[in-house]
Scaffold this active site. Structure first.
Site, mmCIF file in Angstrom:
data_model
loop_
_atom_site.group_PDB
_atom_site.id
_atom_site.type_symbol
_atom_site.label_atom_id
_atom_site.label_comp_id
_atom_site.label_asym_id
_atom_site.label_seq_id
_atom_site.Cartn_x
_atom_site.Cartn_y
_atom_site.Cartn_z
ATOM 1 N N ASP A 79 53.793 16.540 9.056
ATOM 2 C CA ASP A 79 53.534 16.996 7.684
ATOM 3 C C ASP A 79 53.437 18.505 7.567
ATOM 4 O O ASP A 79 53.131 19.222 8.510
ATOM 5 C CB ASP A 79 52.257 16.355 7.140
ATOM 6 C CG ASP A 79 51.027 16.646 7.999
ATOM 7 O OD1 ASP A 79 51.161 16.667 9.237
ATOM 8 O OD2 ASP A 79 49.928 16.839 7.436
ATOM 9 N N GLU A 136 48.665 14.865 9.276
ATOM 10 C CA GLU A 136 47.627 15.394 10.167
ATOM 11 C C GLU A 136 46.691 16.356 9.450
ATOM 12 O O GLU A 136 45.525 16.474 9.821
ATOM 13 C CB GLU A 136 48.286 16.115 11.356
ATOM 14 C CG GLU A 136 47.326 16.522 12.468
ATOM 15 C CD GLU A 136 46.542 17.804 12.206
ATOM 16 O OE1 GLU A 136 45.387 17.905 12.672
ATOM 17 O OE2 GLU A 136 47.082 18.705 11.510
ATOM 18 N N GLU A 137 47.174 17.027 8.415
ATOM 19 C CA GLU A 137 46.428 18.113 7.786
ATOM 20 C C GLU A 137 45.301 17.620 6.874
ATOM 21 O O GLU A 137 45.277 17.849 5.665
ATOM 22 C CB GLU A 137 47.379 19.029 6.998
ATOM 23 C CG GLU A 137 48.391 19.781 7.849
ATOM 24 C CD GLU A 137 47.765 20.896 8.678
ATOM 25 O OE1 GLU A 137 46.548 21.126 8.548
ATOM 26 O OE2 GLU A 137 48.504 21.535 9.446
ATOM 27 N N HIS A 358 48.666 28.609 9.251
ATOM 28 C CA HIS A 358 48.042 28.462 7.926
ATOM 29 C C HIS A 358 48.056 29.782 7.151
ATOM 30 O O HIS A 358 47.353 29.925 6.151
ATOM 31 C CB HIS A 358 46.618 27.905 8.020
ATOM 32 C CG HIS A 358 46.562 26.471 8.457
ATOM 33 N ND1 HIS A 358 45.740 25.538 7.864
ATOM 34 C CD2 HIS A 358 47.223 25.799 9.430
ATOM 35 C CE1 HIS A 358 45.896 24.363 8.463
ATOM 36 N NE2 HIS A 358 46.801 24.506 9.418
#
Length: 394
Positions: A79, A136-137, A358
């Protein structure tokens, strides 16, 4: 550095795949295009493929030519993040508000490369289960796959994963036994007061005043309630309230995250947040609702599997490039939930660049692709032959 020659030979293909995934990012549980590309690639390798696990997850299975044996799982996340990209790459995201800002496009590509190598060579005894995980996030992709009986349907004796690391030098690998990444909760705190005209605050119960007081009070939890030897973080990352210059709003919302390595510390922090909220609600005559949700378990690497992963890494990048991480990371990773079910280990692989994940300007170095693919392939091949008691590589 000795990346596997067979993988090195098709590095251009891996770069092409990664660039395509990067240009078409999909956030958690929406990875339909990505999972379709993954499944199609696996089918072309003529291996067993299963789709739809955990929503958009994909499973591939490769059996070795050295006969039956144990099973090793290899996992990659698929993702993207819900954020804009600011890299100006020629293959930058084509969708506003979606960006592979953590390198999961690279992780997926590395596992595809490892899968191709393993499917073409099969130089091991036993089985490899390829786990392409969604979400996963912070959305619980690992837990979704486990809830849908991932390890009952596809039993694994061990499981491994990796993450890119721009803070390490190119080709460096870091491992760590035990607690290596923090557990995490996300929280939302809604303060309901009474709105009024901005010129008449005496008629209001101002939720913004309460929100700022609560925000300040929560910063004292780590400094004054947590043992100094216990690592913890309480971060307020959002404050939402109001819509006009001359209106005191009805409500305000604080949101953020808690990071710890110990359940007792986490429980204490939860309790103190609720106590502070209750005290301020009483003092200011407002209502405060606290919602704290566990998102990530503490990632704890198993000793035997961590040493095996380090040995495989030394095969690929050399002894000088493999070392212990040194101290746990406060970041979190939902591979932790898989490690609670199956023993295994997780490592970090360095690449060129100094912009952190990020960040809207983060760029994954394509040079990491053959390294990561080689490491994933090597740990499966090496470990399965060790467990089967046969000589490695012939």
């Amino acid at each position: 550095m000795t990346t596997l020659p067979r993988i090195e030979a098709f590095t251009d293909e891996l770069i092409s795949i990664r660039h395509d995934l990067h240009a078409h990012p999909e956030i958690g549980f929406e990875e339909r295009r990505t999972s379709g590309i993954v499944a199609d690639y696996l089918r072309k390798l003529d291996i067993e493929v299963h789709t739809g696990l955990g929503g958009t997850g994909v499973i591939g299975i490769v059996d070795g030519r050295r006969g039956p044996g144990r099973t090793v799982g290899l996992r990659a996340d698929m993702d993207a993040l819900p954020m804009d990209e600011e890299t100006e790459l020629p293959f930058a995201s084509t969708f506003p508000g979606r960006f592979h800002g953590c390198g999961h496009d690279g992780h997926t590509t590395m596992l595809l490369g490892a899968t191709r190598y393993l499917a073409e060579t099969r130089d091991f005894g036993g089985r490899v289960v390829l786990i392409f995980q969604p979400a996963e996030e912070g959305l619980g992709g690992a837990r979704a796959m486990i809830a849908e009986k991932l390890f009952e349907r596809f039993p694994c004796d061990e499981v491994y994963a990796l993450h890119n690391a721009p803070h390490l030098d190119h080709g460096q690998v870091r491992v760590m036994t035990g607690k290596a990444m923090a557990g995490a909760e996300f929280f939302d705190i809604v303060i309901r007061g009474r709105g009024s005209h901005g010129a008449q605050p005496n008629h209001a119960r101002d939720p913004i005043v309460v929100a700022t007081q609560l925000s300040q009070a929560m910063q004292s939890i780590v400094s004054r309630n947590t043992n100094p030897l216990d690592a913890a973080v309480v971060s307020i990352t959002q404050l939402h309230s109001g819509s006009a210059y001359n209106v005191i709003p009805q409500s305000a919302t604080l949101s953020g995250t808690i990071r710890t390595f110990d359940e007792g510390v986490a429980t204490m922090i939860h309790r103190r947040i609720r106590e502070l909220a209750a005290g301020l609600a009483n003092a200011y005559g407002v209502e405060i609702e606290v919602d704290i949700r566990n998102i990530f378990s503490v990632l704890e690497n198993h000793p035997e599997q961590t040493e095996a992963l380090a040995a495989a890494a030394r095969d690929i990048v050399g002894d000088a490039n493999v070392a212990d991480l040194g101290r746990p990371a406060m970041g979190s990773e939902d591979f932790a939930d898989m490690l609670k079910v199956v023993p295994g280990s997780y490592c970090w692989v360095g690449h060129a660049g100094d912009i952190p994940v990020h960040n809207p300007a983060f760029v994954l170095d394509d040079g990491i692709l053959p390294i990561g693919a080689s490491l994933l392939a090597r740990i499966a091949e090496r470990r399965l032959n060790e467990l089967a008691g046969v000589s490695d590589r012939g």
